[in-house]
Design an enzyme around this catalytic site. Structure first.
Site, PDB file in Angstrom:
ATOM      1  N   ASN A 150       0.814  -1.220   0.000  1.00  0.00           N
ATOM      2  CA  ASN A 150       0.000   0.000   0.000  1.00  0.00           C
ATOM      3  C   ASN A 150       0.847   1.270   0.000  1.00  0.00           C
ATOM      4  O   ASN A 150       0.414   2.323   0.454  1.00  0.00           O
ATOM      5  CB  ASN A 150      -1.003  -0.003   1.160  1.00  0.00           C
ATOM      6  CG  ASN A 150      -0.368  -0.346   2.492  1.00  0.00           C
ATOM      7  OD1 ASN A 150       0.829  -0.179   2.681  1.00  0.00           O
ATOM      8  ND2 ASN A 150      -1.173  -0.821   3.429  1.00  0.00           N
ATOM      9  N   ARG A 288       2.893   6.698  12.130  1.00  0.00           N
ATOM     10  CA  ARG A 288       2.291   6.154  13.343  1.00  0.00           C
ATOM     11  C   ARG A 288       2.025   7.302  14.312  1.00  0.00           C
ATOM     12  O   ARG A 288       2.855   8.199  14.485  1.00  0.00           O
ATOM     13  CB  ARG A 288       3.196   5.106  14.011  1.00  0.00           C
ATOM     14  CG  ARG A 288       3.259   3.776  13.270  1.00  0.00           C
ATOM     15  CD  ARG A 288       1.930   3.062  13.255  1.00  0.00           C
ATOM     16  NE  ARG A 288       1.956   1.784  12.564  1.00  0.00           N
ATOM     17  CZ  ARG A 288       1.619   1.598  11.291  1.00  0.00           C
ATOM     18  NH1 ARG A 288       1.249   2.644  10.549  1.00  0.00           N
ATOM     19  NH2 ARG A 288       1.642   0.396  10.748  1.00  0.00           N
ATOM     20  N   GLN A 317      -5.353   3.051  18.768  1.00  0.00           N
ATOM     21  CA  GLN A 317      -6.345   2.874  17.720  1.00  0.00           C
ATOM     22  C   GLN A 317      -7.255   1.710  18.091  1.00  0.00           C
ATOM     23  O   GLN A 317      -6.748   0.670  18.511  1.00  0.00           O
ATOM     24  CB  GLN A 317      -5.665   2.591  16.368  1.00  0.00           C
ATOM     25  CG  GLN A 317      -4.998   3.801  15.788  1.00  0.00           C
ATOM     26  CD  GLN A 317      -4.477   3.620  14.368  1.00  0.00           C
ATOM     27  OE1 GLN A 317      -3.836   4.482  13.831  1.00  0.00           O
ATOM     28  NE2 GLN A 317      -4.759   2.490  13.756  1.00  0.00           N
ATOM     29  N   HIS A 336      -7.856   5.391  10.304  1.00  0.00           N
ATOM     30  CA  HIS A 336      -6.670   4.845   9.619  1.00  0.00           C
ATOM     31  C   HIS A 336      -7.082   4.201   8.293  1.00  0.00           C
ATOM     32  O   HIS A 336      -7.298   3.003   8.201  1.00  0.00           O
ATOM     33  CB  HIS A 336      -5.996   3.816  10.529  1.00  0.00           C
ATOM     34  CG  HIS A 336      -4.608   3.465  10.099  1.00  0.00           C
ATOM     35  ND1 HIS A 336      -3.741   2.762  10.906  1.00  0.00           N
ATOM     36  CD2 HIS A 336      -3.918   3.710   8.957  1.00  0.00           C
ATOM     37  CE1 HIS A 336      -2.594   2.582  10.283  1.00  0.00           C
ATOM     38  NE2 HIS A 336      -2.680   3.145   9.092  1.00  0.00           N
TER      39      HIS A 336
END
Length: 382
Positions: A150, A288, A317, A336
């Protein structure tokens, strides 16, 4: 419909290559059928709306039929937190655990200790900091991710957030929704990207792609990394190496974070580091959330030292409802999502299938995929 058809053709074309990947060195898998546990986010009402939406619990990377046809057990859940969660019920006898950075199941040393049968930890995507990597190494586990799956997705998202913040887009969009028309409310802090200085902290796969995409905008491009690119690539990207991070930061109108979360980088961008940046800096962080000091970012946005902060990564998260980044001014935050586009999902699903196939056959993975191998951590996590 044409896009769906084309994507299906790509996946059909990929499958023979995945199933017949060349062997390298043996990955020592125990014989017999395996119990594989996957932890993904819920698709809910959207799960059936796109057949290529494979990253959710309901569609389970599109590999359920393939696994079960070979006699393996495949358990999929989104329930990952607390002593009574679904994941806890399966840790003790799972052989393989598949997790994602988007809905991270935190694989602690305690979970590793209780996973007596665990052999392999796979990340569907990029970024395995939700795993206690030293504990995994000490336990002899293999940890791997789908390197490169990705990178395009994230680099495109970073460019989008830079433009959204630079042009003060969000207040203008809110005016359109609310039936308002206040040009000054947007224009007083909207700028062109051309002529600005953009620095990336980290210039790995994503950082290089971002620099490549920024070049046509006519920016001054800087990068800081533990490894310098060769001169030819620097020339192609139009990027200048900055050996000292603290020397680069004051030069930048935009700072983009592209480094992994490690013990060294955790909390790295604190109040003091932010103070070294220009007043009015834009920061984009799709790396992050824990790399930043949460409150320091919120305070700097409130004071105006940071003119805009955007990203899709938080700590923890999912982010709690009272997380200060939800409410700080001039933010372009989302859940996210940057690396879990449909295209990204298809790539990391194919990569997971490839590694599982190799694992079943006792074959090695592509070397860049390894995060922990034979008790050693990959260099970026050391």
């Amino acid at each position: 419909m044409a896009m769906r058809s084309a994507t299906k053709q790509v996946i059909r074309a990929l499958e023979p290559a995945l199933l017949n990947a060349p062997a390298t060195r043996s990955l020592h898998a125990s014989p017999g059928s395996k119990k594989i546990v996957g932890v993904f986010y819920k698709g809910g009402e959207y799960a059936g709306q796109n057949p290529n939406f494979v990253g959710c619990v309901e569609n389970a990377l599109g590999i359920r039929g393939w696994l079960e046809s070979q006699g393996h057990q495949y358990i999929v859940t989104d329930d990952k937190d607390g002593p009574n969660c679904e994941l806890e019920k399966h840790i003790a006898d799972a052989h393989v655990l598949i997790t994602t950075p988007f809905h991270p199941a935190y694989v602690s040393a305690d979970r590793i200790r209780r996973g007596k049968n665990l052999e392999l930890l796979l990340t569907a995507g990029i970024g395995s900091d939700h795993v206690d990597l030293p504990a995994a190494a000490a336990a002899g586990l293999t940890v791997a991710e789908v390197t490169g799956s990705n990178t395009v997705s994230v680099a495109e998202d970073q460019l989008m957030r830079i433009l959204v913040l630079m042009r003060n887009f969000i207040p203008g969009h809110q005016q359109a929704i609310n039936g308002e028309w206040d040009l000054a409310g947007v224009a007083h802090r909207a700028y062109d990207l051309e002529g600005k200085t953009v620095g990336t902290v980290g210039a790995g796969r994503i950082g290089k792609l971002l620099l490549q995409r920024l070049k046509p905008f006519g920016c001054t491009l800087l990068y800081h990394d533990r490894l310098r690119m060769d001169g030819k690539l620097e020339g192609e990207l139009g990027a200048t190496f900055e050996e000292e991070l603290d020397a680069m930061l004051p030069k930048c109108d935009v700072v983009v974070l592209n480094m992994p979360l490690t013990e060294k980088t955790k909390g790295m961008f604190n109040k003091e580091k932010i103070a070294k940046m220009k007043k009015g800096v834009i920061i984009v962080n799709n790396a992050r959330g824990a790399i930043m000091d949460t409150q320091a970012v919120a305070d700097a946005c409130k004071s105006g030292h940071i003119a805009g902060y955007g990203g899709d990564v938080w700590y923890p998260q999912p982010a709690p409802k009272d997380h200060p980044w939800r409410y700080m001014p001039n933010n372009a935050m989302t859940p996210h999502i940057s690396g879990t586009t449909i295209d990204g999902q298809l790539r990391y699903a194919a990569g997971v299938k490839d590694m599982l196939e190799r694992y079943f056959k006792g074959q090695d993975f592509p070397e860049p995929n390894y995060i922990v191998k034979e008790g050693k951590l990959a260099s970026q996590y050391q």
